[in-house]
Scaffold this motif. Structure first.
Motif, mmCIF file in Angstrom:
data_model
loop_
_atom_site.group_PDB
_atom_site.id
_atom_site.type_symbol
_atom_site.label_atom_id
_atom_site.label_comp_id
_atom_site.label_asym_id
_atom_site.label_seq_id
_atom_site.Cartn_x
_atom_site.Cartn_y
_atom_site.Cartn_z
ATOM 1 N N ASN A 144 -4.241 5.027 -4.819
ATOM 2 C CA ASN A 144 -4.672 4.882 -3.424
ATOM 3 C C ASN A 144 -5.668 3.742 -3.230
ATOM 4 O OD1 ASN A 144 -3.053 7.053 -2.924
ATOM 5 N ND2 ASN A 144 -4.725 8.517 -2.700
ATOM 6 N N ASP A 166 2.840 2.282 8.593
ATOM 7 C CA ASP A 166 3.015 0.856 8.286
ATOM 8 C C ASP A 166 1.803 0.061 8.759
ATOM 9 O OD1 ASP A 166 5.501 1.176 7.159
ATOM 10 O OD2 ASP A 166 6.602 0.672 8.977
ATOM 11 N N ILE A 180 -6.746 -5.540 -3.410
ATOM 12 C CA ILE A 180 -6.021 -6.638 -2.756
ATOM 13 C C ILE A 180 -6.441 -7.934 -3.445
ATOM 14 C CG2 ILE A 180 -5.671 -7.887 -0.586
ATOM 15 C CD1 ILE A 180 -6.467 -5.243 0.839
ATOM 16 N N THR A 214 9.202 1.489 7.919
ATOM 17 C CA THR A 214 9.558 1.760 6.524
ATOM 18 C C THR A 214 10.417 3.020 6.428
ATOM 19 O OG1 THR A 214 7.530 0.694 5.757
ATOM 20 C CG2 THR A 214 8.602 2.193 4.215
ATOM 21 N N ILE A 251 0.428 4.129 -2.726
ATOM 22 C CA ILE A 251 0.078 5.512 -2.377
ATOM 23 C C ILE A 251 1.140 6.457 -2.932
ATOM 24 C CG2 ILE A 251 -0.127 7.106 -0.423
ATOM 25 C CD1 ILE A 251 -1.400 4.630 1.112
ATOM 26 N N GLU A 261 -10.483 -7.217 3.824
ATOM 27 C CA GLU A 261 -9.637 -8.155 3.080
ATOM 28 C C GLU A 261 -8.248 -8.298 3.692
ATOM 29 O OE1 GLU A 261 -9.269 -10.450 0.434
ATOM 30 O OE2 GLU A 261 -11.331 -10.482 1.131
ATOM 31 N N ASP A 310 4.744 -3.683 3.888
ATOM 32 C CA ASP A 310 3.913 -3.025 4.908
ATOM 33 C C ASP A 310 3.601 -3.987 6.038
ATOM 34 O OD1 ASP A 310 3.772 -0.637 3.540
ATOM 35 O OD2 ASP A 310 1.843 -1.088 2.607
ATOM 36 N N GLU A 311 3.214 -5.195 5.671
ATOM 37 C CA GLU A 311 2.852 -6.187 6.683
ATOM 38 C C GLU A 311 4.061 -6.546 7.548
ATOM 39 O OE1 GLU A 311 -0.763 -8.188 4.073
ATOM 40 O OE2 GLU A 311 1.311 -8.784 3.718
ATOM 41 N N ASN A 371 -1.289 0.893 6.657
ATOM 42 C CA ASN A 371 -1.229 0.345 5.303
ATOM 43 C C ASN A 371 -1.267 -1.179 5.308
ATOM 44 O OD1 ASN A 371 -1.195 2.860 4.143
ATOM 45 N ND2 ASN A 371 1.025 2.983 4.043
ATOM 46 N N ALA A 372 -0.697 -1.787 6.335
ATOM 47 C CA ALA A 372 -0.740 -3.254 6.410
ATOM 48 C C ALA A 372 -2.189 -3.742 6.443
ATOM 49 C CB ALA A 372 0.013 -3.756 7.637
ATOM 50 N N ARG A 385 -2.184 -5.182 -4.902
ATOM 51 C CA ARG A 385 -1.505 -5.513 -3.661
ATOM 52 C C ARG A 385 -1.775 -6.986 -3.427
ATOM 53 N NH1 ARG A 385 -2.457 -4.170 2.743
ATOM 54 N NH2 ARG A 385 -0.470 -5.059 3.300
ATOM 55 N N GLY A 436 -7.533 -7.851 6.783
ATOM 56 C CA GLY A 436 -7.863 -7.814 8.207
ATOM 57 C C GLY A 436 -6.782 -8.386 9.105
ATOM 58 N N LEU A 437 -6.588 -7.734 10.229
ATOM 59 C CA LEU A 437 -5.633 -8.225 11.221
ATOM 60 C C LEU A 437 -6.010 -7.699 12.595
ATOM 61 C CD1 LEU A 437 -3.666 -5.651 11.917
ATOM 62 C CD2 LEU A 437 -2.571 -6.279 9.801
ATOM 63 N N THR A 438 -5.378 -8.254 13.607
ATOM 64 C CA THR A 438 -5.627 -7.852 14.986
ATOM 65 C C THR A 438 -4.312 -7.424 15.629
ATOM 66 O OG1 THR A 438 -7.431 -9.468 15.129
ATOM 67 C CG2 THR A 438 -6.569 -8.597 17.213
ATOM 68 N N PHE A 444 0.829 -1.209 0.000
ATOM 69 C CA PHE A 444 0.000 0.000 0.000
ATOM 70 C C PHE A 444 0.864 1.260 0.000
ATOM 71 C CE2 PHE A 444 -4.190 -1.828 1.504
ATOM 72 C CZ PHE A 444 -4.903 -1.309 0.439
ATOM 73 N N THR A 445 1.950 1.227 0.794
ATOM 74 C CA THR A 445 2.839 2.393 0.865
ATOM 75 C C THR A 445 3.369 2.735 -0.524
ATOM 76 O OG1 THR A 445 3.454 1.839 3.137
ATOM 77 C CG2 THR A 445 4.957 3.292 1.939
ATOM 78 N N PHE A 490 -2.485 -11.749 11.651
ATOM 79 C CA PHE A 490 -3.132 -11.605 10.344
ATOM 80 C C PHE A 490 -4.281 -12.603 10.286
ATOM 81 C CE2 PHE A 490 1.290 -10.248 9.662
ATOM 82 C CZ PHE A 490 1.066 -8.984 9.134
ATOM 83 N N ASN A 491 -5.492 -12.109 10.050
ATOM 84 C CA ASN A 491 -6.689 -12.957 10.177
ATOM 85 C C ASN A 491 -7.153 -13.580 8.863
ATOM 86 O OD1 ASN A 491 -6.903 -12.439 12.959
ATOM 87 N ND2 ASN A 491 -7.997 -10.517 12.578
ATOM 88 N N ASN A 492 -6.565 -13.157 7.746
ATOM 89 C CA ASN A 492 -7.045 -13.612 6.433
ATOM 90 C C ASN A 492 -5.913 -14.134 5.570
ATOM 91 O OD1 ASN A 492 -9.810 -13.027 6.664
ATOM 92 N ND2 ASN A 492 -9.436 -10.857 6.223
#
Lengths: 221, 221
Positions: A116, B204, A120, B108, A111, B179, A204-205, B207-208, A149, B181-183, A107-108, A184-186
């Protein structure tokens, strides 16, 4: 009789048991080793675009191997130009060549490039995605689509999938420990006999969770 | 007698009940509204460094208000130079002035600047952190320390803290749907009577998870 009923969870348990026994034999009792890797922004290229960008009949030059067998980072790089004439140079191409060109950005990056609303997607799923101008040493290509992405995903073979009790297209969770810990849930499951157990994050992740700071990593259903 | 024993969970339940009743009265029955915001890289500045960088007795110029009462983005910007002479220009200063200067970067940004081991800290906790050279329009300062990645945190007032059943320094979880998604598993709780309920992410983190793509957000203990 209750004993005649085998429900889904029991089937899963049996499959997992069989897979565990197989793994015990083939890996001396160790669970499959999970490798988590960061993919920086990169491009996959098709034959037609290769011809334009690097010259007719040109081939990708092997630079270094990637974790998945047969995949490699090439020496070839391009410049990608976004919708408002912003650009990212030195975008690395990953081989081998594919049927369609595709640019994978965090994403960074997107952007920075002025995209923007980058969608995904899983790699290869590029219908109705934004395009970009790609500049190579021998020519310029206008990608009509293919800027995505990459959705976070885990590669595994069928034995590893049985071990985790997951099927093609399932989602898993990936917990990263440490100070910047997150889950990460997905995480999309991609099963292929040729694959090795391996999660791909983008920059980014990886930077959000400080992946380089921890070894406390857990993949689960 | 068992009825004479009030354990911790019961106390928490009572406090939460009281807080809920208070909120019901004060907010017409609505739960506190959670705002999640992204902090781009920025600097906090002390009087002494302000004098050097922008001239003796100079003041920060108000540009726009931030979510927390009294905080603002200033018009003043600096250039920060990292250990290998890489630099980030147009680094925004946030006001008001503080007792010590501090630079807050996403991973980043830090990697771009050559500070790969940037520590994750709460704002103000800068002992034994890396320094940097700061260039302003009127002078140059060598920060001996103060370059951090801000730990993810939630600001709240005591009533909101009681609603969630959390205390100063606790960690909460923040689930972002969608899409990507995270916690976030380590959201630091910062309680202050003057605060408004508000989670700060860096770029970061935002965007993640594709924060701009979802409204499905949940903060919990």
């Amino acid at each position: 009789m209750a004993s005649a009923v085998i429900d889904r969870s029991m089937v899963e348990q049996i499959v997992r048991q069989v897979a565990l026994e197989y793994l015990h034999k083939s890996q001396n009792g160790k669970a499959p080793v999970l490798t988590v890797q960061t993919s920086s922004r990169h491009m996959h290229i098709c034959r037609e675009d290769m011809d334009v960008l690097f010259g007719p009949g040109s081939e990708l030059t092997f630079d270094r191997p990637l974790f998945q067998e047969g995949n490699f980072a090439a020496r070839e790089m391009v410049t990608v130009v976004g919708p408002r004439n912003r650009l990212i140079s030195n975008l690395r191409i990953l081989g081998p060549m594919r049927n369609a060109s595709q640019v994978e950005l965090a994403f960074t990056d997107a952007i920075m490039l002025g995209i923007n609303d980058i969608p995904i997607r899983l790699s290869g799923d590029i219908a109705d995605t934004p395009g970009a101008i790609i500049i190579g040493p021998k020519g310029v290509v206008e990608l009509k689509q293919g800027v995505i992405r990459a959705a976070i995903h885990v590669h595994m073979n069928p034995t590893e999938a049985a071990y985790f009790g997951v099927s093609q297209g399932d989602r898993m969770k990936l917990r990263i420990g440490g100070e910047a810990g997150l889950t990460f849930n997905n995480v999309h499951v991609r099963i292929d006999p040729a694959s090795r157990l391996n999660v791909h994050l983008d920059t980014d992740e990886a930077n959000a969770c400080g992946l380089h700071l921890t070894k406390d990593i857990e993949l689960y259903k």
